[in-house]
Scaffold this active site. Structure first.
Site, PDB file in Angstrom:
ATOM      1  N   GLU A  60       0.615  -1.421   0.032  1.00  0.00           N
ATOM      2  CA  GLU A  60       0.657  -0.568   0.294  1.00  0.00           C
ATOM      3  C   GLU A  60       0.925   1.821   0.271  1.00  0.00           C
ATOM      4  OE1 GLU A  60      -2.573  -3.337   1.035  1.00  0.00           O
ATOM      5  OE2 GLU A  60      -0.803  -2.706   1.929  1.00  0.00           O
ATOM      6  N   GLN A  82      -7.441  -1.780  -0.997  1.00  0.00           N
ATOM      7  CA  GLN A  82      -8.455  -3.402  -1.837  1.00  0.00           C
ATOM      8  C   GLN A  82      -9.696  -3.244  -0.371  1.00  0.00           C
ATOM      9  OE1 GLN A  82      -6.325  -6.979  -1.544  1.00  0.00           O
ATOM     10  NE2 GLN A  82      -6.947  -6.781  -3.638  1.00  0.00           N
ATOM     11  N   HIS A 129     -10.148  -5.450   6.918  1.00  0.00           N
ATOM     12  CA  HIS A 129     -11.206  -5.624   5.639  1.00  0.00           C
ATOM     13  C   HIS A 129     -12.716  -4.487   6.502  1.00  0.00           C
ATOM     14  CE1 HIS A 129      -8.598  -9.062   5.438  1.00  0.00           C
ATOM     15  NE2 HIS A 129      -8.940  -9.054   3.937  1.00  0.00           N
TER      16      HIS A 129
END
Length: 325
Positions: A60, A82, A129
């Protein structure tokens, strides 16, 4: 106008802007042949080629750092991280680099970068996430933070973000990617930053939210109507810049407020909204402001997330207590 869900609106917007401006490129992990983890970039590689749709390693910091370099060279990168929780691995590039580039160069240069990242619960993802860390990112001066709650706003705000000369974090509610459809204009249109939207009128209490929490508030407002409680719903749309005038007007209309967000309660962005109301609309309040938020714990396993994220019953309880106080 075409009926779309949110992920379709985002895909359409990326293609629209890449067609309009050849400087726009997209990059990120698996965004090429796979089309991204949520398929938001499906078809872009075939349409625009590998020089404008670039697969990257799972790194990232490198994705965001490379985007800054590409922007300085004259391109307009739209990187995908993501999941928003993964931006912790790139914060040294987002805050100290992207956010300060115009300041550091005394206004001579800017960083025209739009970072897309899904976030939020409701799809049973593992930890990191689903993390809602938008409040942390609002503390990076120079970076704008945008949170659409529906397909129409997703297109208008994304086109505005890509064209903005400064860096923008475009946060997408993964729970709403394929839930519900709305009419989206086929042509060119943008929604200006710093303009909230009163998506439901009401006279007794104002529910303030952004992203997926807006849908929860609208559902709660329908139930409250059956109880003779009139609830307004204000969608902030952008956290930076914040529509202070819109918030004040909404509070003046009802005198009561409940704020809903998925992030942990302590230092969540709802606290900033409360401080703003206290400073700008204190004498319009008839009751203390309530919050319905995530809990001050790490995000739980998927089987337990319904106990963690805000829910309609929790919103209803907070509103009833606020109206009765």
């Amino acid at each position: 106008m075409t009926e779309m869900n949110m992920v379709e609106a985002i895909r359409h917007s990326l293609a629209f802007e890449m067609e309009r401006d050849e400087r726009v490129i997209v990059l990120g992990l698996d965004i090429g042949p796979l089309g991204g983890v949520f398929r938001a970039s499906t078809g872009l590689l075939e349409r625009f080629g590998e020089t404008r749709v670039i697969n990257t390693p799972l790194a990232e910091g490198a994705i965001v750092g490379a985007s800054l370099g590409l922007a300085v060279s004259g391109l307009i990168p739209v990187p995908e991280i993501q999941f928003l929780g993964f931006t912790h691995q790139a914060f040294h590039q987002i805050g100290p680099q992207l956010g300060r580039y115009r300041y550091r160069s005394r206004g001579r240069y800017h960083a025209q970068v739009t970072i897309r990242a899904p976030f939020g619960g409701g799809v049973r993802t593992p930890e990191f996430h689903a993390d809602a860390i938008e409040a942390q990112l609002t503390q990076a001066p120079g970076v704008k933070v945008v949170c659409p709650s529906n397909p129409y706003d997703a297109k208008g705000l994304l086109l505005e973000a890509i064209r903005d000369p400064d860096p923008v974090l475009f946060l997408e509610p993964q729970r709403l990617y394929r839930k519900g459809r709305a009419e989206v204009p086929d042509g060119d249109f943008t929604i200006p930053f710093g303009k909230s939207k009163l998506v439901r009128n009401g006279t007794d209490v104002t529910l303030i939210a952004w992203s997926a929490a807006v849908e929860l508030c609208l559902t709660a407002a329908e139930t409250l109507e059956q109880e003779k409680i009139s609830a307004a719903v204000l969608d902030l749309r952008t956290l930076v810049p914040l529509d202070v005038e819109g918030i004040v007007k909404a509070i003046e209309g009802t005198g009561r407020c409940v704020i809903v967000h998925e992030a942990p309660r302590t230092s969540g962005f709802g606290a900033e909204v409360i401080a703003t109301i206290q400073e700008e609309a204190f004498f319009s309040l008839d009751a203390p402001i309530a919050r319905v938020t995530g809990h001050d714990t790490p995000y739980p396993p998927g089987a337990l997330e319904d106990l963690y994220v805000p829910s309609v019953p929790r919103i209803l309880d907070a509103v009833r207590r606020t109206v009765q106080s």
